[in-house]
Design a protein around this motif. Structure first.
Motif, PDB file in Angstrom:
ATOM      1  N   ASP A  20       0.798  -1.231   0.000  1.00  0.00           N
ATOM      2  CA  ASP A  20       0.000   0.000   0.000  1.00  0.00           C
ATOM      3  C   ASP A  20       0.832   1.284   0.000  1.00  0.00           C
ATOM      4  O   ASP A  20       0.574   2.221   0.749  1.00  0.00           O
ATOM      5  CB  ASP A  20      -0.986   0.008   1.171  1.00  0.00           C
ATOM      6  CG  ASP A  20      -2.028  -1.077   1.039  1.00  0.00           C
ATOM      7  OD1 ASP A  20      -2.320  -1.497  -0.100  1.00  0.00           O
ATOM      8  OD2 ASP A  20      -2.570  -1.528   2.075  1.00  0.00           O
ATOM      9  N   VAL A  22       1.451   4.636  -1.464  1.00  0.00           N
ATOM     10  CA  VAL A  22       0.646   5.598  -2.227  1.00  0.00           C
ATOM     11  C   VAL A  22       1.541   6.772  -2.614  1.00  0.00           C
ATOM     12  O   VAL A  22       2.198   7.376  -1.767  1.00  0.00           O
ATOM     13  CB  VAL A  22      -0.579   6.076  -1.418  1.00  0.00           C
ATOM     14  CG1 VAL A  22      -1.355   7.137  -2.191  1.00  0.00           C
ATOM     15  CG2 VAL A  22      -1.487   4.891  -1.067  1.00  0.00           C
ATOM     16  N   ARG A  39      -2.979   9.998  -7.966  1.00  0.00           N
ATOM     17  CA  ARG A  39      -2.575   9.077  -6.903  1.00  0.00           C
ATOM     18  C   ARG A  39      -2.575   7.650  -7.428  1.00  0.00           C
ATOM     19  O   ARG A  39      -3.510   7.234  -8.121  1.00  0.00           O
ATOM     20  CB  ARG A  39      -3.532   9.152  -5.710  1.00  0.00           C
ATOM     21  CG  ARG A  39      -3.383  10.386  -4.892  1.00  0.00           C
ATOM     22  CD  ARG A  39      -4.204  10.408  -3.609  1.00  0.00           C
ATOM     23  NE  ARG A  39      -5.423   9.624  -3.673  1.00  0.00           N
ATOM     24  CZ  ARG A  39      -5.813   8.754  -2.729  1.00  0.00           C
ATOM     25  NH1 ARG A  39      -5.090   8.545  -1.664  1.00  0.00           N
ATOM     26  NH2 ARG A  39      -6.954   8.106  -2.857  1.00  0.00           N
ATOM     27  N   ILE A  40      -1.504   6.929  -7.094  1.00  0.00           N
ATOM     28  CA  ILE A  40      -1.426   5.504  -7.410  1.00  0.00           C
ATOM     29  C   ILE A  40      -1.076   4.756  -6.130  1.00  0.00           C
ATOM     30  O   ILE A  40      -0.534   5.344  -5.178  1.00  0.00           O
ATOM     31  CB  ILE A  40      -0.372   5.184  -8.493  1.00  0.00           C
ATOM     32  CG1 ILE A  40       1.042   5.563  -8.025  1.00  0.00           C
ATOM     33  CG2 ILE A  40      -0.729   5.849  -9.816  1.00  0.00           C
ATOM     34  CD1 ILE A  40       2.153   4.982  -8.878  1.00  0.00           C
ATOM     35  N   ARG A  41      -1.391   3.477  -6.129  1.00  0.00           N
ATOM     36  CA  ARG A  41      -0.987   2.600  -5.029  1.00  0.00           C
ATOM     37  C   ARG A  41      -0.172   1.466  -5.629  1.00  0.00           C
ATOM     38  O   ARG A  41      -0.567   0.866  -6.629  1.00  0.00           O
ATOM     39  CB  ARG A  41      -2.196   2.036  -4.293  1.00  0.00           C
ATOM     40  CG  ARG A  41      -1.797   1.107  -3.154  1.00  0.00           C
ATOM     41  CD  ARG A  41      -2.941   0.657  -2.248  1.00  0.00           C
ATOM     42  NE  ARG A  41      -4.165   0.436  -2.968  1.00  0.00           N
ATOM     43  CZ  ARG A  41      -5.356   0.972  -2.635  1.00  0.00           C
ATOM     44  NH1 ARG A  41      -5.461   1.788  -1.607  1.00  0.00           N
ATOM     45  NH2 ARG A  41      -6.431   0.704  -3.334  1.00  0.00           N
ATOM     46  N   GLU A 111      -2.105   0.417  -9.022  1.00  0.00           N
ATOM     47  CA  GLU A 111      -3.498   0.838  -9.121  1.00  0.00           C
ATOM     48  C   GLU A 111      -3.584   2.352  -9.239  1.00  0.00           C
ATOM     49  O   GLU A 111      -2.874   3.066  -8.531  1.00  0.00           O
ATOM     50  CB  GLU A 111      -4.267   0.432  -7.860  1.00  0.00           C
ATOM     51  CG  GLU A 111      -4.250  -1.043  -7.560  1.00  0.00           C
ATOM     52  CD  GLU A 111      -4.755  -1.318  -6.163  1.00  0.00           C
ATOM     53  OE1 GLU A 111      -5.987  -1.439  -5.992  1.00  0.00           O
ATOM     54  OE2 GLU A 111      -3.924  -1.387  -5.238  1.00  0.00           O
ATOM     55  N   LYS A 112      -4.430   2.820 -10.127  1.00  0.00           N
ATOM     56  CA  LYS A 112      -4.765   4.241 -10.182  1.00  0.00           C
ATOM     57  C   LYS A 112      -5.963   4.440  -9.268  1.00  0.00           C
ATOM     58  O   LYS A 112      -6.982   3.763  -9.406  1.00  0.00           O
ATOM     59  CB  LYS A 112      -5.092   4.661 -11.614  1.00  0.00           C
ATOM     60  CG  LYS A 112      -3.864   4.694 -12.522  1.00  0.00           C
ATOM     61  CD  LYS A 112      -4.210   4.965 -13.968  1.00  0.00           C
ATOM     62  CE  LYS A 112      -4.704   6.357 -14.202  1.00  0.00           C
ATOM     63  NZ  LYS A 112      -4.880   6.655 -15.639  1.00  0.00           N
ATOM     64  N   LEU A 113      -5.827   5.371  -8.335  1.00  0.00           N
ATOM     65  CA  LEU A 113      -6.899   5.685  -7.399  1.00  0.00           C
ATOM     66  C   LEU A 113      -7.680   6.888  -7.919  1.00  0.00           C
ATOM     67  O   LEU A 113      -7.195   7.634  -8.763  1.00  0.00           O
ATOM     68  CB  LEU A 113      -6.300   5.988  -6.022  1.00  0.00           C
ATOM     69  CG  LEU A 113      -5.320   4.931  -5.487  1.00  0.00           C
ATOM     70  CD1 LEU A 113      -4.693   5.397  -4.180  1.00  0.00           C
ATOM     71  CD2 LEU A 113      -6.017   3.592  -5.314  1.00  0.00           C
ATOM     72  N   ASP A 114      -8.871   7.067  -7.445  1.00  0.00           N
ATOM     73  CA  ASP A 114      -9.663   8.270  -7.750  1.00  0.00           C
ATOM     74  C   ASP A 114     -10.019   8.413  -9.228  1.00  0.00           C
ATOM     75  O   ASP A 114     -10.225   9.525  -9.713  1.00  0.00           O
ATOM     76  CB  ASP A 114      -8.912   9.540  -7.295  1.00  0.00           C
ATOM     77  CG  ASP A 114      -8.374   9.442  -5.875  1.00  0.00           C
ATOM     78  OD1 ASP A 114      -9.080   8.902  -5.011  1.00  0.00           O
ATOM     79  OD2 ASP A 114      -7.233   9.895  -5.649  1.00  0.00           O
ATOM     80  N   SER A 121     -10.261   1.471  -7.151  1.00  0.00           N
ATOM     81  CA  SER A 121      -9.077   1.592  -7.999  1.00  0.00           C
ATOM     82  C   SER A 121      -9.258   0.799  -9.274  1.00  0.00           C
ATOM     83  O   SER A 121     -10.142  -0.046  -9.382  1.00  0.00           O
ATOM     84  CB  SER A 121      -7.839   1.081  -7.258  1.00  0.00           C
ATOM     85  OG  SER A 121      -7.943  -0.304  -6.999  1.00  0.00           O
ATOM     86  N   GLY A 123      -6.358  -1.040 -12.230  1.00  0.00           N
ATOM     87  CA  GLY A 123      -4.933  -1.243 -12.403  1.00  0.00           C
ATOM     88  C   GLY A 123      -4.574  -2.608 -12.943  1.00  0.00           C
ATOM     89  O   GLY A 123      -5.376  -3.265 -13.603  1.00  0.00           O
TER      90      GLY A 123
END
Length: 132
Positions: A20, A22, A39-41, A111-114, A121, A123
């Motif tokens: 996790d 970020v 934001r990515i995770r 993962e791309k968030l938002d 997410s 991804g």
């Protein structure tokens, strides 16, 4: 949560992870994604030889991989400039982790968030192995 099946048990591997992470990344194919960050995770799970029995009680960094070095690796790759695809970013991270001599297999999830209001997410997750 990984969707890939468990790693085979031979040879025995110790599974380590960075979970996790970020970061803000310059990523995306669409024009509105250029010149901004998103934001990515990043999650990384990797296997190193498990010398069970040989290493009992040995508190020695040579038995593992530095988490700090891998976190710095990911930060550097993400800071390296705009990437169009999460797949490309995952491949670059996997190659960097596999450059660590003890790592035999790596799984990377980016993962791309938002992105969409109805999802947490979107991804990719990849698995790469050392060539033998």
């Amino acid at each position: 949560m990984s969707l890939l099946p468990s790693w085979p048990e031979q040879p025995p591997l110790r599974r380590l992870f960075v979970r996790d992470m970020v970061l803000d990344a310059q990523i995306g194919v669409h024009p509105h994604e250029h010149g901004v960050t998103q934001r990515i995770r990043v999650n990384i799970s990797f296997g190193v030889p498990d010398e069970h029995g040989l290493s009992v009680g040995r508190d020695d960094l040579s038995r593992t991989v530095s988490y700090e070095r891998l976190v710095q690796l990911v930060r550097g790759i993400v800071a390296g400039g705009h990437v169009r695809l999460v797949e490309t970013l995952a491949e670059r991270i996997a190659a960097g982790v596999l450059a660590e001599k003890r790592v035999r297999v790596v799984r990377v999830m980016v993962e791309k968030l938002d992105v969409f209001p109805e999802t947490v997410s979107v991804g990719v997750e990849i698995e790469r192995r050392q060539e033998t």
